[in-house]
Each structure stands twice: as structure tokens, then as C-alpha cells.
Design a protein around this motif. Structure first.
Motif, PDB file in Angstrom:
ATOM      1  N   ALA A   1     -12.676 -12.374  27.842  1.00 15.04           N
ATOM      2  CA  ALA A   1     -11.946 -11.729  26.753  1.00 15.04           C
ATOM      3  C   ALA A   1     -12.683 -11.917  25.439  1.00 15.04           C
ATOM      4  O   ALA A   1     -12.810 -10.973  24.643  1.00 15.04           O
ATOM      5  N   ARG A   2     -13.199 -13.119  25.193  1.00 17.90           N
ATOM      6  CA  ARG A   2     -13.928 -13.385  23.954  1.00 17.90           C
ATOM      7  C   ARG A   2     -15.190 -12.511  23.858  1.00 17.90           C
ATOM      8  O   ARG A   2     -15.501 -11.964  22.804  1.00 17.90           O
ATOM      9  N   GLU A   3     -15.879 -12.378  24.970  1.00 15.93           N
ATOM     10  CA  GLU A   3     -17.093 -11.552  24.984  1.00 15.93           C
ATOM     11  C   GLU A   3     -16.761 -10.101  24.654  1.00 15.93           C
ATOM     12  O   GLU A   3     -17.473  -9.447  23.877  1.00 15.93           O
ATOM     13  N   ARG A   4     -15.697  -9.603  25.229  1.00 16.16           N
ATOM     14  CA  ARG A   4     -15.333  -8.198  25.001  1.00 16.16           C
ATOM     15  C   ARG A   4     -14.855  -7.982  23.565  1.00 16.16           C
ATOM     16  O   ARG A   4     -15.240  -6.990  22.922  1.00 16.16           O
ATOM     17  N   LEU A   5     -14.024  -8.886  23.065  1.00 10.65           N
ATOM     18  CA  LEU A   5     -13.534  -8.735  21.689  1.00 10.65           C
ATOM     19  C   LEU A   5     -14.676  -8.867  20.690  1.00 10.65           C
ATOM     20  O   LEU A   5     -14.700  -8.164  19.673  1.00 10.65           O
ATOM     21  N   THR A   6     -15.632  -9.736  20.980  1.00  7.96           N
ATOM     22  CA  THR A   6     -16.795  -9.887  20.106  1.00  7.96           C
ATOM     23  C   THR A   6     -17.646  -8.628  20.118  1.00  7.96           C
ATOM     24  O   THR A   6     -18.141  -8.175  19.078  1.00  7.96           O
ATOM     25  N   GLU A   7     -17.797  -8.026  21.294  1.00  6.12           N
ATOM     26  CA  GLU A   7     -18.549  -6.769  21.391  1.00  6.12           C
ATOM     27  C   GLU A   7     -17.866  -5.674  20.583  1.00  6.12           C
ATOM     28  O   GLU A   7     -18.536  -4.878  19.893  1.00  6.12           O
ATOM     29  N   SER A   8     -16.548  -5.614  20.650  1.00  7.21           N
ATOM     30  CA  SER A   8     -15.812  -4.605  19.900  1.00  7.21           C
ATOM     31  C   SER A   8     -16.063  -4.749  18.405  1.00  7.21           C
ATOM     32  O   SER A   8     -16.319  -3.756  17.708  1.00  7.21           O
ATOM     33  N   VAL A   9     -15.987  -5.982  17.912  1.00  7.75           N
ATOM     34  CA  VAL A   9     -16.233  -6.215  16.486  1.00  7.75           C
ATOM     35  C   VAL A   9     -17.659  -5.807  16.114  1.00  7.75           C
ATOM     36  O   VAL A   9     -17.887  -5.167  15.073  1.00  7.75           O
ATOM     37  N   ALA A  10     -18.618  -6.151  16.964  1.00  5.26           N
ATOM     38  CA  ALA A  10     -20.020  -5.816  16.685  1.00  5.26           C
ATOM     39  C   ALA A  10     -20.226  -4.304  16.632  1.00  5.26           C
ATOM     40  O   ALA A  10     -20.933  -3.788  15.751  1.00  5.26           O
TER      41      ALA A  10
ATOM     42  N   ILE B   1     -21.126   0.673  13.088  1.00  8.82           N
ATOM     43  CA  ILE B   1     -20.827   2.046  12.648  1.00  8.82           C
ATOM     44  C   ILE B   1     -20.073   2.081  11.319  1.00  8.82           C
ATOM     45  O   ILE B   1     -19.686   3.149  10.858  1.00  8.82           O
ATOM     46  N   GLY B   2     -19.863   0.908  10.717  1.00  8.19           N
ATOM     47  CA  GLY B   2     -19.183   0.881   9.428  1.00  8.19           C
ATOM     48  C   GLY B   2     -17.690   1.111   9.499  1.00  8.19           C
ATOM     49  O   GLY B   2     -17.080   1.529   8.507  1.00  8.19           O
ATOM     50  N   PHE B   3     -17.084   0.825  10.636  1.00  9.21           N
ATOM     51  CA  PHE B   3     -15.639   0.971  10.817  1.00  9.21           C
ATOM     52  C   PHE B   3     -14.995  -0.335  10.351  1.00  9.21           C
ATOM     53  O   PHE B   3     -14.621  -1.189  11.146  1.00  9.21           O
ATOM     54  N   ARG B   4     -14.857  -0.482   9.036  1.00  9.98           N
ATOM     55  CA  ARG B   4     -14.493  -1.760   8.442  1.00  9.98           C
ATOM     56  C   ARG B   4     -13.064  -2.194   8.782  1.00  9.98           C
ATOM     57  O   ARG B   4     -12.820  -3.365   9.080  1.00  9.98           O
ATOM     58  N   ALA B   5     -12.137  -1.272   8.723  1.00  9.38           N
ATOM     59  CA  ALA B   5     -10.755  -1.630   9.055  1.00  9.38           C
ATOM     60  C   ALA B   5     -10.660  -2.094  10.504  1.00  9.38           C
ATOM     61  O   ALA B   5      -9.963  -3.071  10.817  1.00  9.38           O
ATOM     62  N   GLY B   6     -11.359  -1.405  11.390  1.00 14.55           N
ATOM     63  CA  GLY B   6     -11.376  -1.800  12.792  1.00 14.55           C
ATOM     64  C   GLY B   6     -12.045  -3.140  13.005  1.00 14.55           C
ATOM     65  O   GLY B   6     -11.634  -3.940  13.852  1.00 14.55           O
ATOM     66  N   GLU B   7     -13.099  -3.394  12.233  1.00 20.41           N
ATOM     67  CA  GLU B   7     -13.777  -4.690  12.295  1.00 20.41           C
ATOM     68  C   GLU B   7     -12.804  -5.808  11.922  1.00 20.41           C
ATOM     69  O   GLU B   7     -12.733  -6.848  12.606  1.00 20.41           O
TER      70      GLU B   7
ATOM     71  N   HIS C   1      -4.660  -2.472   4.077  1.00 19.44           N
ATOM     72  CA  HIS C   1      -3.530  -3.324   3.701  1.00 19.44           C
ATOM     73  C   HIS C   1      -2.703  -3.759   4.916  1.00 19.44           C
ATOM     74  O   HIS C   1      -2.184  -4.881   4.936  1.00 19.44           O
ATOM     75  N   ALA C   2      -2.583  -2.889   5.889  1.00 22.75           N
ATOM     76  CA  ALA C   2      -1.827  -3.266   7.086  1.00 22.75           C
ATOM     77  C   ALA C   2      -2.508  -4.430   7.797  1.00 22.75           C
ATOM     78  O   ALA C   2      -1.838  -5.362   8.255  1.00 22.75           O
ATOM     79  N   VAL C   3      -3.834  -4.376   7.876  1.00 21.05           N
ATOM     80  CA  VAL C   3      -4.562  -5.461   8.543  1.00 21.05           C
ATOM     81  C   VAL C   3      -4.432  -6.757   7.745  1.00 21.05           C
ATOM     82  O   VAL C   3      -4.335  -7.841   8.310  1.00 21.05           O
ATOM     83  N   SER C   4      -4.407  -6.656   6.422  1.00 21.88           N
ATOM     84  CA  SER C   4      -4.181  -7.847   5.598  1.00 21.88           C
ATOM     85  C   SER C   4      -2.846  -8.497   5.957  1.00 21.88           C
ATOM     86  O   SER C   4      -2.724  -9.730   5.995  1.00 21.88           O
ATOM     87  N   GLY C   5      -1.856  -7.661   6.238  1.00 21.41           N
ATOM     88  CA  GLY C   5      -0.566  -8.183   6.671  1.00 21.41           C
ATOM     89  C   GLY C   5      -0.665  -8.884   8.017  1.00 21.41           C
ATOM     90  O   GLY C   5      -0.004  -9.902   8.253  1.00 21.41           O
ATOM     91  N   TRP C   6      -1.499  -8.335   8.914  1.00 23.91           N
ATOM     92  CA  TRP C   6      -1.701  -8.980  10.212  1.00 23.91           C
ATOM     93  C   TRP C   6      -2.351 -10.350  10.033  1.00 23.91           C
ATOM     94  O   TRP C   6      -2.027 -11.285  10.757  1.00 23.91           O
TER      95      TRP C   6
END
Length: 218
Positions: A143-152, A157-163, A200-205
Motif C-alpha cells: 500500500a505504501r509503495e502504491r500511494l507513494t507512486e501516486s504522489v510521485a 504532472i503538476g497536479f498539486r491538489a492531488g499531490e 482548501h478542502a484538502v487543508s481540512g483533511w
């Protein structure tokens, strides 16, 4: 192509078939109409999904829309669109029905197809939710490997909110495996990224995750 252009093209093809005897016009009309319907079905399904997240009331039409979009994109030979639609079918099973195992094959197909066509954004979504399925199954390192890949991928691609959202997911996983310091580092980074892009929603998370971890439930 703009909506008006699609409508104009279908009108022209109708007249070609109806009045000029163009035998190919009907088949071409199907392709044009599929190209209009596919993103519309996918968009409607996504709207229903967000509504579910807000009120937790299931709408059976959501799955039907995602399956229809998958079928149409496949027919069109649009790999990126099909990968996106497959992801959302999987998301319906995992998030709406609470069945990560049922969603897994859709995420796997989505990821592989997105990789084939170079759609890193959809790859990031599919591998993120594969990570959630692994976490649910107790496969924490995978799970850690996959979540880390997603962030990378999202960072690339500059998807900052998703990062930022991905970093929050890594924080929860770190907390669950007893790595509280790592969890807080992920949250600090997530907060900075979210603030930099107005997510802002992610800040709430982030705030919610800090309370969860600080409460000793991690």
C-alpha cells in the motif's frame, strides 16, 4: 470540438444519409454521437459520486453511467477515456459499496491501460485506490509503495491538489503502522502543498488527520 460543432456534424450526417443516400453517414453518425455521449455519461456519474460523498445516499444510476462511458470509450478506441471510466467503476465498488476486492480488477485494468497511453493522471488515481485496497487487505508495505507512486505521478504532472491529497493518505498509513513522526511529516508537506494551490478542502483533511493521529487512534 465544441458542442455546437458536434451537433452541426450530426445534422450534416443525417442529411447525407437521408437525402443524398450516403451509406457511410449512419456509421459515422454513431461515432460522433458516441464521442458526445461518453464524456457526458462520465461527467454525470462523477457528479452522482460527489453527491454520494456528501450525503452517503447511493444512486444506482452512478454505476450504469460509468459502465456506459466505459463501453463507449472502448468502442471509440479512446484508451485514456476508457481507463478513466474503468477507474470510476472500480471506485463505485470500493467507495460506494465498500468492497475493495471487487474494485481491484477495475483499478488494475485502468492503471495498465492508462500506462499504455501515457495518461499519468489516471494512473495516479488507479494506483492510489489500489493502495487503499492493499491497506484494507493488510498489505501495508505494498500500500505504501502504491500511494507513494501516486504522489510521485501527481508531482510530475503538476497536479498539486492531488499531490496534497496523496500525502494525507500516506500520513494515515504511517500512523496506522506506528510511524507517527513520518505521519506528521507527510501532513506538514500536505498542508504546504494544499495552501500553495488553494486546495482548501484538502487543508481540512489535513486538520482532520492531525486530530485523528493526535488523539492516539493512529
Amino acid at each position: 470540438m465544441r458542442e455546437q460543432d458536434w451537433i452541426g456534424q450530426t445534422g450534416e450526417l443525417f442529411e447525407a444519409a437521408m437525402f443524398r443516400g450516403d451509406a457511410t453517414a449512419l456509421d459515422r453518425s454513431d461515432d460522433v454521437l458516441d464521442a458526445v455521449e461518453a464524456p457526458l455519461a462520465l461527467a454525470r456519474g462523477k457528479v452522482l459520486h460527489v453527491r454520494f460523498l456528501d450525503d452517503r445516499e447511493e444512486d444506482a444510476g452512478e454505476l450504469a453511467l460509468f459502465e456506459r462511458a466505459t463501453e463507449l470509450y472502448r468502442r471509440l478506441g479512446d484508451g485514456s477515456g476508457e481507463a478513466d471510466a474503468l477507474f470510476w467503476v472500480g471506485c463505485w465498488y470500493q467507495v460506494v459499496k465498500g468492497d475493495g476486492a471487487a474494485g481491484r480488477p477495475y483499478f488494475e485494468r485502468s492503471y495498465e491501460l492508462a500506462r499504455t497511453v501515457g495518461d499519468r493522471r489516471t494512473m495516479s488515481y488507479a494506483v492510489r485506490h489500489l493502495g487503499f485496497a492493499d491497506r484494507e487487505a493488510g498489505l501495508f508495505e505494498r500500500a505504501r509503495e502504491r500511494l507513494t507512486e501516486s504522489v510521485a505521478l501527481r508531482r510530475e504532472i503538476g497536479f498539486r491538489a492531488g499531490e496534497a491529497a496523496g500525502l494525507v493518505a500516506l500520513a494515515y498509513l504511517a500512523a496506522e503502522t506506528g510511524e507517527r513522526e513520518a505521519a506528521y511529516r507527510h501532513l506538514d508537506e500536505a498542508e504546504a502543498v494544499a495552501e500553495s494551490c488553494g486546495a482548501h478542502a484538502v487543508s481540512g483533511w489535513v486538520d482532520k488527520a492531525r486530530g485523528f493521529i493526535g488523539g492516539g487512534q493512529g
